[in-house]
Design a protein around this motif. Structure first.
Motif, mmCIF file in Angstrom:
data_model
loop_
_atom_site.group_PDB
_atom_site.id
_atom_site.type_symbol
_atom_site.label_atom_id
_atom_site.label_comp_id
_atom_site.label_asym_id
_atom_site.label_seq_id
_atom_site.Cartn_x
_atom_site.Cartn_y
_atom_site.Cartn_z
ATOM 1 N N LEU A 18 71.677 74.491 50.381
ATOM 2 C CA LEU A 18 71.351 73.077 50.587
ATOM 3 C C LEU A 18 72.618 72.250 50.751
ATOM 4 O O LEU A 18 72.695 71.387 51.633
ATOM 5 C CB LEU A 18 70.505 72.548 49.422
ATOM 6 C CG LEU A 18 70.095 71.079 49.493
ATOM 7 C CD1 LEU A 18 69.333 70.777 50.770
ATOM 8 C CD2 LEU A 18 69.283 70.711 48.270
ATOM 9 N N THR A 22 73.542 70.302 54.177
ATOM 10 C CA THR A 22 73.735 68.854 54.128
ATOM 11 C C THR A 22 75.121 68.478 54.627
ATOM 12 O O THR A 22 75.289 67.509 55.376
ATOM 13 C CB THR A 22 73.501 68.320 52.702
ATOM 14 O OG1 THR A 22 72.172 68.666 52.299
ATOM 15 C CG2 THR A 22 73.688 66.820 52.624
ATOM 16 N N GLN A 46 68.837 71.945 57.240
ATOM 17 C CA GLN A 46 68.835 71.130 56.035
ATOM 18 C C GLN A 46 67.419 70.939 55.506
ATOM 19 O O GLN A 46 67.177 71.020 54.306
ATOM 20 C CB GLN A 46 69.507 69.784 56.305
ATOM 21 C CG GLN A 46 69.992 69.053 55.082
ATOM 22 C CD GLN A 46 68.913 68.245 54.372
ATOM 23 O OE1 GLN A 46 67.878 67.936 54.933
ATOM 24 N NE2 GLN A 46 69.184 67.896 53.117
ATOM 25 N N TYR A 50 66.170 72.236 51.862
ATOM 26 C CA TYR A 50 65.578 71.298 50.908
ATOM 27 C C TYR A 50 64.190 71.771 50.482
ATOM 28 O O TYR A 50 63.853 71.764 49.305
ATOM 29 C CB TYR A 50 65.509 69.895 51.508
ATOM 30 C CG TYR A 50 64.875 68.902 50.570
ATOM 31 C CD1 TYR A 50 65.599 68.360 49.515
ATOM 32 C CD2 TYR A 50 63.550 68.517 50.727
ATOM 33 C CE1 TYR A 50 65.010 67.454 48.634
ATOM 34 C CE2 TYR A 50 62.953 67.621 49.856
ATOM 35 C CZ TYR A 50 63.688 67.090 48.818
ATOM 36 O OH TYR A 50 63.102 66.208 47.960
ATOM 37 N N TRP A 53 64.453 74.629 48.031
ATOM 38 C CA TRP A 53 64.860 74.172 46.700
ATOM 39 C C TRP A 53 63.700 73.493 45.977
ATOM 40 O O TRP A 53 63.432 73.752 44.813
ATOM 41 C CB TRP A 53 66.062 73.239 46.785
ATOM 42 C CG TRP A 53 66.285 72.496 45.514
ATOM 43 C CD1 TRP A 53 66.213 71.163 45.329
ATOM 44 C CD2 TRP A 53 66.559 73.054 44.217
ATOM 45 N NE1 TRP A 53 66.443 70.862 44.010
ATOM 46 C CE2 TRP A 53 66.652 72.000 43.301
ATOM 47 C CE3 TRP A 53 66.730 74.349 43.756
ATOM 48 C CZ2 TRP A 53 66.914 72.197 41.954
ATOM 49 C CZ3 TRP A 53 66.983 74.547 42.404
ATOM 50 C CH2 TRP A 53 67.077 73.483 41.518
#
Length: 81
Positions: A18, A22, A46, A50, A53
């Protein structure tokens, strides 16, 4: 303990991805490349990182009550002194 260690390892891997995704996206922002193939790929990376996660973190259960009522955080009924 193994379950916690597995989660910590998985979290580390997911958070590293992540962070990298990013960073790549923000580098494109700084470069002014807010559209095109590179942007689309970086944005997809990205977004996927995300989502991965959030999927991993969604199962985490935290009991806030030990902090509030003084119970031991390990779930036992008595505090060790």
């Amino acid at each position: 303990m193994i379950v916690k260690d597995d989660f910590r390892f998985q979290s580390h891997v997911l958070l590293v991805e992540l962070d990298a995704a990013t960073t790549q996206l923000m580098m494109l922002v700084v470069a002014g490349e807010l559209s095109g193939v590179h942007w689309d790929k970086a944005f997809a990376r990205q977004s996927a990182a995300y989502s991965a996660w959030v999927g991993a973190a969604a199962g985490v259960q935290v009991d806030p009550m030990p902090v509030l009522d003084g119970r031991p955080a390990d779930g036992s009924l008595t505090q060790e002194t």
